[in-house]
Design an enzyme around this catalytic site. Sequence first.
Site, PDB file in Angstrom:
ATOM      1  N   ARG A   1      45.304  51.716 -12.427  1.00  0.00           N
ATOM      2  CA  ARG A   1      44.143  52.591 -12.600  1.00  0.00           C
ATOM      3  C   ARG A   1      43.824  53.269 -11.267  1.00  0.00           C
ATOM      4  NH1 ARG A   1      41.323  50.633 -17.320  1.00  0.00           N
ATOM      5  NH2 ARG A   1      43.043  50.112 -18.728  1.00  0.00           N
TER       6      ARG A   1
ATOM      7  N   GLU B   1      41.364  54.539  -9.895  1.00  0.00           N
ATOM      8  CA  GLU B   1      39.907  54.657  -9.798  1.00  0.00           C
ATOM      9  C   GLU B   1      39.497  54.438  -8.346  1.00  0.00           C
ATOM     10  OE1 GLU B   1      38.702  51.617 -12.504  1.00  0.00           O
ATOM     11  OE2 GLU B   1      38.761  52.938 -14.247  1.00  0.00           O
TER      12      GLU B   1
ATOM     13  N   ARG C   1      34.513  44.286  -8.615  1.00  0.00           N
ATOM     14  CA  ARG C   1      35.275  43.926  -9.816  1.00  0.00           C
ATOM     15  C   ARG C   1      36.367  44.919 -10.206  1.00  0.00           C
ATOM     16  NH1 ARG C   1      31.373  44.805 -15.079  1.00  0.00           N
ATOM     17  NH2 ARG C   1      30.860  47.007 -14.787  1.00  0.00           N
ATOM     18  N   HIS C   2      36.630  45.925  -9.352  1.00  0.00           N
ATOM     19  CA  HIS C   2      37.653  46.917  -9.682  1.00  0.00           C
ATOM     20  C   HIS C   2      38.867  46.807  -8.761  1.00  0.00           C
ATOM     21  CE1 HIS C   2      34.302  48.955 -11.828  1.00  0.00           C
ATOM     22  NE2 HIS C   2      35.289  49.319 -12.626  1.00  0.00           N
TER      23      HIS C   2
ATOM     24  N   GLU D   1      31.769  42.459 -18.145  1.00  0.00           N
ATOM     25  CA  GLU D   1      32.787  42.728 -19.158  1.00  0.00           C
ATOM     26  C   GLU D   1      34.176  42.289 -18.682  1.00  0.00           C
ATOM     27  OE1 GLU D   1      36.103  45.220 -20.028  1.00  0.00           O
ATOM     28  OE2 GLU D   1      34.584  46.433 -19.037  1.00  0.00           O
TER      29      GLU D   1
ATOM     30  N   SER E   1      38.075  44.728 -23.460  1.00  0.00           N
ATOM     31  CA  SER E   1      37.737  45.856 -24.323  1.00  0.00           C
ATOM     32  C   SER E   1      38.732  45.874 -25.473  1.00  0.00           C
ATOM     33  CB  SER E   1      37.824  47.181 -23.562  1.00  0.00           C
ATOM     34  OG  SER E   1      36.714  47.327 -22.713  1.00  0.00           O
TER      35      SER E   1
ATOM     36  N   ARG F   1      40.012  39.390 -13.633  1.00  0.00           N
ATOM     37  CA  ARG F   1      38.578  39.381 -13.925  1.00  0.00           C
ATOM     38  C   ARG F   1      38.173  38.127 -14.697  1.00  0.00           C
ATOM     39  NH1 ARG F   1      35.473  44.849 -15.812  1.00  0.00           N
ATOM     40  NH2 ARG F   1      36.581  45.625 -13.981  1.00  0.00           N
TER      41      ARG F   1
END
Length: 555
Positions: free
Chosen positions: A300, A302, A308-309, A478, A481, A529
Amino acid sequence: MEQTDEVASLSKKAQKKAERLSKKMAAASLSTAATAGGDLAEDALAANYGDVPLLELQSKAITGRKWKKVSELDASLNGQSVLLRGRCHTTRGKGKIAFLILREAGHTVQCVFQVEDNVVSKGLIKYINSLSKESIIDVEGTVDIPSAPINGTTQQVELKGRKVYCVSKARPVLPFNLEDASRSEKDFQKAEQEDLQYVRVNQDTRLNNRVLDLRTSANQAVFRIQSYVSMFFRQFLVSRGFVEIHTPKLIAGASEGGAAVFSLDYYGQPACLAQSPQLHKQMAICADLGRVFEIGPVFRAENSFTHRHLCEFTGLDLEMEIKEHYFEVLDILDELFVFVFDGLHQHCSKELEAINEQYPFEPLKYLKKTLRLTFEEGLQLLKDDGIELDPFGDLDTASERRLGTLVKEKYGLCVTCVVNVVSCLRVVQILFVTFGRYNTDFYILHRYPLAVRPFYTMPCFDNPQYSNSFDVFIRGEEIISGAQRVHDPELLTSRAEACGINVKSLSTYIDSFRWGAVPHGGVGVGLERVVMLYCALNNIRKASMFPRDPTRLAP
C-alpha cells in the site's frame, strides 16, 4: 552557501564520531586478545577453551555430538553432562570463579566455572571474562540444581561448566545493550525514583539495528506468536475445506482502487504491486475452487506515519462461495478467530508472559459467539455518547476507539447480567464493574455505507446506499475488512467506472465473471495488526520483523 557549510560541518562531526568509535572498537579488540591469550601457552588445560578455527566450522566433519537446547534444561537432567550453544549474554567474576549467562532464543541459563585441578584452569576463567557480549559460544558442563532460586534466568537449573569455545565473536562495542533494549516502562519509572540512570533505546535505533533488537525476549515472543497466528489461520481453514493459493504480486491495475499503489514499468507496460490478492482470489472462486485462502505480502503506497499503517504487510486473505447470505462468511470468520485466540491462550503462555514483562497489557477478552452490530447501530451508540457522524461516511480512528469502549461497556454488562441473574442486586452491581467492562474487546460491525467501500462490494438489497460489508475490531481498532463481492459483470463494470478505475486494466478480471460466477465473499486481514492489537503493542512496527513505512526501506 550557509546550508552547504552546515552540511559539511555535520559531515565532519559524523566522520569524527565514526573515527572515535573505530578506535574504541580496535582498542577493545586488542584488550580482549591480550586478556585471552595471557597464559594460554603454559596452560595444561588450554584445549578446554578458545576460539574455534573457521576451518572447523566449514562442515569439515560429522562428529556425532548432540547439543541440548537451553529451553530443555530442567531438574530432570540433574547430574547429566550436556553441550549447549548460545550467546554470551553476560559474564562476571574474577580470580578462581566466573559466572556466564548463556542465552538461546530468549531462554537463559547460568553457567558457573570454578577453578579445579584437572578440570577448570585460571586460563579458562580469564578466557570467559574476555568474551564479548553476544558472541556465539559452545559450553559443556553438568546440570546442577542450586540450593536457592536463580534470579534473572529463565531456567531454574545451572550448569557447572568445564569447557567453553567461541564459535563467532561479536564486536566488543555494540550499537546498544540488550539489557537496555529489554527494559519496561516500569523499570524506567523505578530508576527515576531511585535516582538511577538507564539508557532508553529509541525506536529508530532499534529498527536501524533490527537484528540485534530482535534478540530481546519480548521480540522473540512477538514473532513466535505471529508464527502461531498464521499457523492457526491455515490450520482452521484447511479443516473447513479451504484451498491455499498463491497469487501474483505484479498486476496490471489497482486491486483496491484509488491512488495508493506502487507503480512500475513491466517491460514497457504500466504495472503495479498488488494492494491485495483480491482480484485473483475472486477469479479462483470463478474457477470452481469453492473456498480459497492466501498468506502473502500486500503493498500500500499510503504516505501514512501512524502507529498502525505500513507500506508492506502480510495479508491473511480468504474467499468463499456464498449460498444465500454474506453472514456465511461472518460465521466462518467468527469460528476462525475464536480458534486463533483459543490457540494462542493454550500454546503461547510463555511468549505472552515475556511480552507482558516488557510491554504490560490486559489479556484480550472475547466471546465464544462474536458480537455483531450494524453500522447504523454503531453510529447510534456514538450519537448517544454525544458524537455526531456522517451516516454515509466512514469512522475515523478516534471514533473507532470510542466505539470500542462503548461496545465493551454496554454489551459486556448485558452478558454479565444474564450470567448472574439469580444473584442479589448488590452482587450484580459489583459484577457490572469488575467483569462487565472487560467482557469483549472483539466485535463485528457490518452493513457499511457503499460509498466508503471498494468497487467490488455488493450493495444491500433494500438500500443501495449501504453494502453487504463488514469490519472486525480488536480493542477499538479495525483488523479485518470484508464483504460479499459483486459477481455480476455489468454491475461490476459500472461500479468500477463510478470509482474512477480504468476498466480496461481489469478486463481479464471482469471477463472471468462473464462465464458464470457463483455469489461469493471474503475478507482481508493484516497479520501484523492482529498481533499488535492482541498483545496491545502501541506500534505496528513492533509486530513487523523488518517494517516498511514511507521513510524506511532498510534493513
